[in-house]
Each structure stands twice: as C-alpha cells, then as structure tokens.
Design an enzyme around this catalytic site. Structure first.
Site: not given
Ligand code: FAD
Ligand code: AMP
Length: 488
Positions: A68, A198-199, A255, A289, A337, A461
């Site tokens: 963000k 991926g879209a 791909v 993911r 999150a 408003h």
């Molecule tokens: P995580 O945030 O992945 O945290 C898990 C933690 O556990 C990590 O620090 C890891 O190192 C630790 N861990 C794992 N295994 C062990 C172990 N065995 N021992 C000790 N530590 C360990 N979500 C939203 O809601 N809004 C958004 O705008 C958004 N934007 C995103 C943008 C990007 C680029 C990405 C990659 C993700 C985004 N997400 C967003 C998804 C969001 O980040 C995740 O849903 C969220 O972080 C998940 O939270 P969590 O606590 O389950 O796990």
């Molecule tokens: P999301 O799971 O919402 O983060 O989106 C990931 C996107 O990547 C999905 O819409 C999938 O269809 C797309 N995707 C996965 N594998 C491939 C690939 N080999 N080529 C193009 N798109 C892909």
C-alpha cells in the site's frame, strides 16, 4: 523484538498460551490472550533485511503495508502526471526517486513492526525470536536464532505460521529479475518492460505500482474470466478501466516457460490460438500463496492437514489436537489479514471462556487498484447460479457530487438484496475509496440490515458514501439522484 517483554513463564514453568507466528493472526491472538490475563508467549522467526528479528509477519513486512505504501506513492505520481492538468495545476518535470520511495516504504514498515513490539510489551506478551515446532501434548520446541532448542509447556497453543508465495516450475525465481511479490516490493528502478503472471489481487496491485511509474506492464492470466470471484459487471468495468490506464491484461494466457535472457527474461505463453514469446526486463510471479507449514509439526503433534495442505480446523479454529488451534492464512478461508486477526481474537477469547464467533459471511475483500474494488457477501452471479430471488440497486459515481468534485468519478456501487425479505446479501463497490466505503456495508450486513434500513439512514452530503445510500434506495426503485428502472 523484545525478548524481555512480559511476565515470563509462571513459577510452574509453563505458559497458558504459546502462539507460533506473529503475523496479524498470531499477534492479535497473543495480544488478546495477554489482555485476558493469560501468560502468553509468541514465537516468530522472521528476520528483516539487516538480519534482525521482526514482528508483524507477511502483512507488515512483505504484504499489505509495503504494497500500500508503494500503491499510494505511485497513485499520487500518476495523478500528477496524468490528471493535475485537468484540475488547473501545472507541474514541471516530474520524476520518481525509487530509492527514496523505497526508503519511505521501509520507514512505514519499521514503524508498524516496532509498534507490534511495543504492543507486546505493553500487554505483557513475551516475544521469542526463533522457530517454533509443535510436539505432542501441547509442548512447543523453541529454537532461538542463535541458541539451543528448549521445550515450552503450554496449556493452549495457537498456530499462525501464515503463507508463502507459490512458485511455479515454469518460471523459476531469479533474484532481481524473476521475482515473487516480496521481490517486486524491492525493485531498485522502474522496469522498462514488466511481465506479471497472475491477475489476482497481488498481480494487479504490483502491476499497477510499476505501470503507474512508467513500466510497460503486461499481465498474463491463465483464466478466461477476469476476477471471477468479484461481481461480473464490476469485473468488466474494471478490466476496461485498467486497460485504459495502460495495464496490458491478457486473459486465457498460460505461461509455459520463463527463461533468463541477457539482463531480462523471455516468457513463452499459450493462448487459445497459439504460442507467443515476449521479452521482459523483469517478471513478477503472482500466482497465489500456499499455507506455510514447513518444520511446524512433529510427527506426534496430533494436528492434521486438509487435502490442500492447510491445517485442518473446525469452525472455531480448533485442530484435531486438544487445545491446539490454528488461525490465519494457514487455515481454510480467504488469505486476508483481517480474517486471520478476527480468528486470532476469537480463539483467545474462547480459551478465556467467552463465546465469540467469526462471521465468515461478512469478510470484506479489497483490491487496491485505482479505482479500488471492494465487496462483501454474495455476488449476483452466485445468487443466480443458486436460483435465488434477489433484487439489485446500482448507483454510478458519475452522478455523485463529491466524486465529481474530486475528479475521481469512475465506478459504481451495487447492492444485492433478498427479493422477499430485502435483507442485504452483498455489496460491491468499484470506485474511489471503495476500501473505506465497504466498512459501512460490512456493519450493515453484520446487523442484518435490509436495503430499506440503509435507505432510511441519513448520509452526510457531499460524500462518496451517498453512492451507497442511493444504491440501497435503488433496490426498491426509490433512488433520488438517478432515474429508477421501476417506480416505488
Ligand atoms: P503471516 O502474516 O504470513 O505471518 C506468519 C508469521 O509466522 C511469519 O512472520 C512467519 O515467519 C512466522 N512463522 C511461520 N512458521 C513459523 C515457525 N515454525 N516458527 C516461528 N515463526 C514462524 N491481506 C489483506 O487483508 N489486505 C491486503 O491489502 C493485503 N495485501 C497483500 C499484499 C501482498 C504483496 C501480500 C504478499 C499479501 C497481502 N495480503 C493482504 C495478505 C496478508 O499479508 C496475509 O493474509 C496475512 O499476512 C496473513 O496473516 P498470518 O498471520 O496468517 O500470517
Ligand atoms: P490469486 O490466487 O488470486 O492471487 O491469483 C493468482 C492468479 O494466477 C490466478 O488467477 C491464476 O489463474 C493465475 N495463474 C496461475 N498459474 C498461472 C500461469 N502458469 N500462467 C498464467 N496465470 C496463472
């Protein structure tokens, strides 16, 4: 991370709650457990770029927050480059200082991860930097980054290890060139030609960041449908808007190969008609993911995985092992999150004897493009597929005074309500600040509001929120600022 925080284990040497993972799911669980008076430790193994322990998981370090930070900067840049003239504002030569943008993003991350440390300390959570592994009988092996493993005895264990990006064999990562979402938050310069596989939300957001800053961005998506989980009218409008912004989104393109070539990468993809080859300077792999469970469970932990590799839990986030819970991205449901944080709080409260539930029907989804896309509840297409009776109300931001005043009037609000009871079943927003507007829809749905309830509510408003009001009125054919399809 503060290893001295909190009261430490009780004199019996045990912990009431041990949490593994300090992302939004784990840290929320730990804080709430400590607030409720339980001796709580939270283990996390994440290290920042300097090799120091960091709290906040993916969300704060490599996810929601840094993405963000870059989206907000790149949006301001795109506004200045493309739209300030329309407002009568002249700008001279515009430039982007990528290292400066990254340093600011890193400062935001550091502030927030430090904030989690302060919250742990203030609430009495003991942060343990290192790896956690669940053994049998609620024992957790803790291995500090620089020390010997010890075993913690816990009355309750909460697993919150999160998720990691999916790698695909067709596009192996090459540092700096073929990257996952983490690498895409670290580019040192604006790529000339950028490919994104991926879209989904992450591909669209990261593609938008770099495209706004000047990359020629191509997004390759295997599915024929754009954003199949979103309202399909909105998905169509959004696809058109993003293409107009310069994102070259190609659907139905799988791909097959990505191979390093010179400083860049050659990508081969297949569409319905043929195989195509494109050259990019950088490629982002954003294909989703997967739950992260490596090293988490000893063979006798008693916790099972489901068929997709998520930790198996019931509706209350209980695993198959007594008093072991799992929350966040590592369990079923949307990888968001706020969903994980609600689960973490629910579990902590249930351990303390309270009875909250997570309402999985009211999880808001947001894609932080511009305009943003946000929704909660059912889509029209899913109701239609289930043969349910519903009515819709739609209002365009093009007729909203505040949106026009702000020169930000693209998009719609659409409300879907039960045809008999008028209960709001889903709210879908494509437009300015959709991420903020959706909160009121979530509240309305949490309280089982009808479209009429929303229509009878007074909105300030001029506000963007008036578009939600008008869409709700529109469900009953009573909108004031548009011509209704039917009279009421
Ligand atoms: P995580 O945030 O992945 O945290 C898990 C933690 O556990 C990590 O620090 C890891 O190192 C630790 N861990 C794992 N295994 C062990 C172990 N065995 N021992 C000790 N530590 C360990 N979500 C939203 O809601 N809004 C958004 O705008 C958004 N934007 C995103 C943008 C990007 C680029 C990405 C990659 C993700 C985004 N997400 C967003 C998804 C969001 O980040 C995740 O849903 C969220 O972080 C998940 O939270 P969590 O606590 O389950 O796990
Ligand atoms: P999301 O799971 O919402 O983060 O989106 C990931 C996107 O990547 C999905 O819409 C999938 O269809 C797309 N995707 C996965 N594998 C491939 C690939 N080999 N080529 C193009 N798109 C892909």
């Amino acid at each position: 991370m503060n290893d001295d925080a909190g009261p430490g284990p009780g004199t019996d040497g045990g912990w009431e709650v041990v949490v593994i993972g300090a992302g939004p799911a784990g840290y929320a669980a730990a804080i709430r457990a400590a607030q409720l008076g339980m001796r709580t430790a939270c283990i996390d193994k994440s290290l920042d770029r300097e090799g120091n322990p960091t709290l906040g998981g993916t969300c704060l370090n490599w996810g929601c927050i840094p993405s963000k930070a870059l989206l907000d900067v790149s949006h301001k840049y795109a506004e200045a480059a493309g739209h300030f003239g329309e407002l009568g504002i002249g700008v001279g030569d515009l430039s982007i200082d990528v290292p400066g943008m990254m340093a600011r993003k890193d400062a935001v991350v550091t502030r927030l991860t430090g904030g989690v440390g302060a919250l742990f300390q203030g609430n009495g959570v003991t942060a343990l930097a290192g790896s956690g592994r669940l053994l049998g009988n609620r024992r957790v092996e803790f291995t500090p980054h620089d020390g010997e493993a010890t075993v913690l005895e816990a009355e309750h264990v909460i697993l919150a290890p999160g998720s990691v990006p999916i790698d695909i064999d067709q596009a192996p990562l090459v540092p700096g060139t073929v990257v996952d979402s983490t690498g895409a938050l670290e580019f040192d310069a604006v790529p000339g030609r950028l490919g994104v596989i991926g879209a989904g939300a992450i591909g669209l957001e990261l593609g938008s960041v770099w495209s706004r800053l000047g990359s020629e961005a191509v997004i390759l998506e295997a599915l024929d449908e754009f954003l199949p989980m979103a309202d399909q009218r909105i998905a169509r409008d959004a696809l058109r808007a993003f293409k107009r912004q310069g994102l070259d989104i190609r659907l139905g393109c799988r791909v097959m190969r990505a191979e390093p070539s010179g400083d860049g990468v050659t990508v081969t993809y297949q569409d319905a008609s043929d195989e195509h080859v494109v050259e990019f300077d950088r490629l982002i792999v954003a294909v989703g993911r997967r739950p992260y469970t490596e090293g988490l469970l000893a063979p006798d932990s008693g916790v099972n995985l489901d068929e997709r590799g998520f930790l198996y839990v019931n509706d209350l986030c209980a695993t198959d092992a007594p008093e072991v819970y799992a929350v966040g991205d590592v369990v079923r449901g949307p990888m968001l999150a706020h969903k994980g944080a609600e689960e973490g709080v629910m579990v902590a409260e249930r351990i303390a004897g309270h009875k909250p539930l997570v309402n999985y029907d009211c999880v808001p989804n947001v894609i932080y493009t511009h305009p943003e896309i946000a929704w909660v509840g059912r889509t029209e297409q899913s109701l239609k597929a289930d043969g349910e009776n519903y009515r819709t109300g739609t209002f365009s931001f093009g007729a909203n005074g505040r949106a026009l005043a702000a020169n930000d009037a693209e998009g719609i609000v659409k409300i879907v309500a039960d045809a008999e009871t008028d209960r709001v079943l889903g709210v879908h927003v494509f437009g300015p600040q959709a991420s903020e507007l959706i909160a009121q829809a979530v509240i309305a749905m949490e309280f089982d509001a009808s479209a009429e309830d929303l229509g009878l509510t007074m909105f300030a408003h001029p506000t963007l929120a008036e578009a939600v009001h008008e869409a709700a009125l529109g469900v009953g054919g009573r909108a004031i600022h548009m011509v209704n399809r039917k009279r009421a």
